[in-house]
Design an enzyme around this catalytic site. Structure first.
Site, PDB file in Angstrom:
ATOM      1  N   TYR A   1       2.821  -4.151  25.050  1.00 55.87           N
ATOM      2  CA  TYR A   1       2.210  -3.156  25.943  1.00 55.87           C
ATOM      3  C   TYR A   1       0.852  -2.702  25.388  1.00 55.87           C
ATOM      4  CZ  TYR A   1       0.924   1.527  27.310  1.00 55.87           C
ATOM      5  OH  TYR A   1       0.180   2.624  27.688  1.00 55.87           O
TER       6      TYR A   1
ATOM      7  N   LYS B   1      -3.246  -3.229  26.804  1.00 51.13           N
ATOM      8  CA  LYS B   1      -4.286  -2.206  27.000  1.00 51.13           C
ATOM      9  C   LYS B   1      -5.566  -2.628  26.282  1.00 51.13           C
ATOM     10  CE  LYS B   1      -2.312   0.641  29.729  1.00 51.13           C
ATOM     11  NZ  LYS B   1      -2.818   0.911  31.067  1.00 51.13           N
TER      12      LYS B   1
ATOM     13  N   SER C   1      -5.458   3.816  27.016  1.00 52.78           N
ATOM     14  CA  SER C   1      -4.515   4.634  26.244  1.00 52.78           C
ATOM     15  C   SER C   1      -4.991   4.800  24.811  1.00 52.78           C
ATOM     16  CB  SER C   1      -3.152   3.932  26.245  1.00 52.78           C
ATOM     17  OG  SER C   1      -2.296   4.502  25.286  1.00 52.78           O
TER      18      SER C   1
END
Ligand code: UD1
Length: 361
Positions: free
Chosen positions: A165, A169, A140
């Site tokens: 989160y 990643k 991302s």
């Protein structure tokens, strides 16, 4: 026990099996469709933790192909191994399976680390056991945070993540980079998605947010259909052209096709055949920045409806501007986005209208 990697050749009709973890999810289901169109056979692995089985039924309808499905949690190594044994030679894996809600990741940090890191680690271990190397990973643009450099290139400094989160990643990227540099052979393509939006043009598959959406486009379509009172635009006093934040919104069908381009590159590039382990990172966006107000205008034009919205305070942690330099994907993968924010809004609206008659959950 070890499987030879399925050999494929350019132009052949059957390009082999590609395992897609999280294949029933938003991006996974669209990718399954594009895999079929490109001559691959998807093998879906999903634990249905945040997806709906009926989405796959619709993918079967749209593609006319009833490809295999395995209900597996990727952290379950034994089950993953059995799945590979059952399926036989595969060309590669696209790994989508992960938790993705920024807000929830704060309250459920340990669960996010366990699921997102655990799934990737177990997948890499099992791929190594069965002798499979080709992997496309779903990363991302969140890894860039608010960059001083715009548009961001793959060389732009990665910043400390803003949420658990975002940090999963980043750690997953490190796991892949370190594994590719280790004795475990892996050919890893890391795709850094900007903002995936839209839905399939058929209106049959799309995003299914759990509860109240955090992201802009599902919030817009849910407001327009009457599920939400109004949209709050988070801040209109930013130093941008109209005071609202800008993002690089990429249509999910374009995004799905970027995965096919990555597989084709792994498959066809003579250079990659010579290379041992490696990792390669690509930005996946349109290269254009769209403000929140411009996104609303695009929605109103595409749907022919007026959206109820008001300006509210800034959302804590929001980045002001983000858009991609996509030269590398264009030059190396031969991929570029073909669809616009207007297309994305039209398709997202069609999907939302369809859900009214047949809500999937
Ligand atoms: C968010 C996540 C990011 C994740 C990405 C996935 C945050 C801080 N970041 O990014 O980690 O990778 O989704 O697509 O949540 N907006 C409104 N009103 C709303 C919702 C959004 O004005 O009700 C605005 C936001 O302020 C932002 C833009 O719309 O300017 C896009 O927001 P969103 O869809 O949540 O995406 P990101 O913030 O880019």
């Amino acid at each position: 026990m070890a499987h030879a990697q399925a050999g494929t050749s350019e132009g052949s009709l059957d390009k082999g099996k590609v395992v897609i973890t999280g294949g029933a999810g938003f991006i996974g289901s669209h990718t399954a469709i594009e895999l079929c169109a490109a001559g691959y056979t998807p093998v879906v692995v999903d634990n249905f933790g945040n997806s709906d089985r009926r989405m796959l039924e619709r993918v079967y309808e749209l593609t006319g192909q009833r490809f295999p499905l395995h209900e597996i949690d990727c952290r379950d190594r034994a089950a993953l191994r059995r799945m590979f044994e059952q399926e036989g030679p595969c060309f590669g894996v696209i790994h989508f399976a992960a938790h993705k809600a920024v807000g929830a990741s704060v309250a459920q940090a340990l669960d996010y680390y366990d699921n997102n890191l655990g799934s990737l680690i177990s997948l890499l271990q099992v791929m190594n056991e069965v002798g499979l190397q080709n992997l496309v990973y779903s990363s991302s643009a969140t890894v860039y945070g608010q960059s001083d450099e715009l548009p961001v290139t793959e060389q732009t400094q990665v910043r400390p993540g803003e949420s658990p989160y975002g940090r999963t990643k980043q750690v997953c990227e490190s796991i892949l980079i370190d594994t590719a540099a280790s004795k475990v052979p892996v050919k890893a393509v890391l795709l850094r998605y900007f903002n995936p939006v839209g839905a399939h043009p058929s209106g049959r598959i799309g995003e299914l947010p759990l509860g109240k959406p955090e992201n802009l486009v599902p919030y817009i379509t849910q407001t327009a259909i009457g599920l939400r009172e109004e949209l709050t635009v988070f801040g209109n006093d930013y130093p941008t052209r109209d005071g609202t934040c800008t993002r690089d919104y990429v249509h999910v069908v374009d995004l799905a096709r970027a995965h096919i381009a990555a597989l084709a590159w792994l498959d066809n590039s003579p250079e990659n055949a010579q290379r041992g382990s490696f990792h390669e990172i690509f930005n996946v966006g349109t290269g254009a920045a769209t403000s929140v107000l411009e996104a609303i205008q695009a929605f109103e034009k595409a749907s022919g409806t007026k959206l109820r919205y008001r300006f509210g305070p800034r959302r804590p942690g929001d980045i002001v501007e983000s858009y991609a330099n996509v030269d590398k994907a264009r030059k190396v993968l031969g991929w570029k986005a073909e669809l616009t924010i207007f297309d994305a809004m039209r398709d997202a609206w069609k999907w939302q209208v369809g859900l009214k008659n047949d809500p999937l959950r």
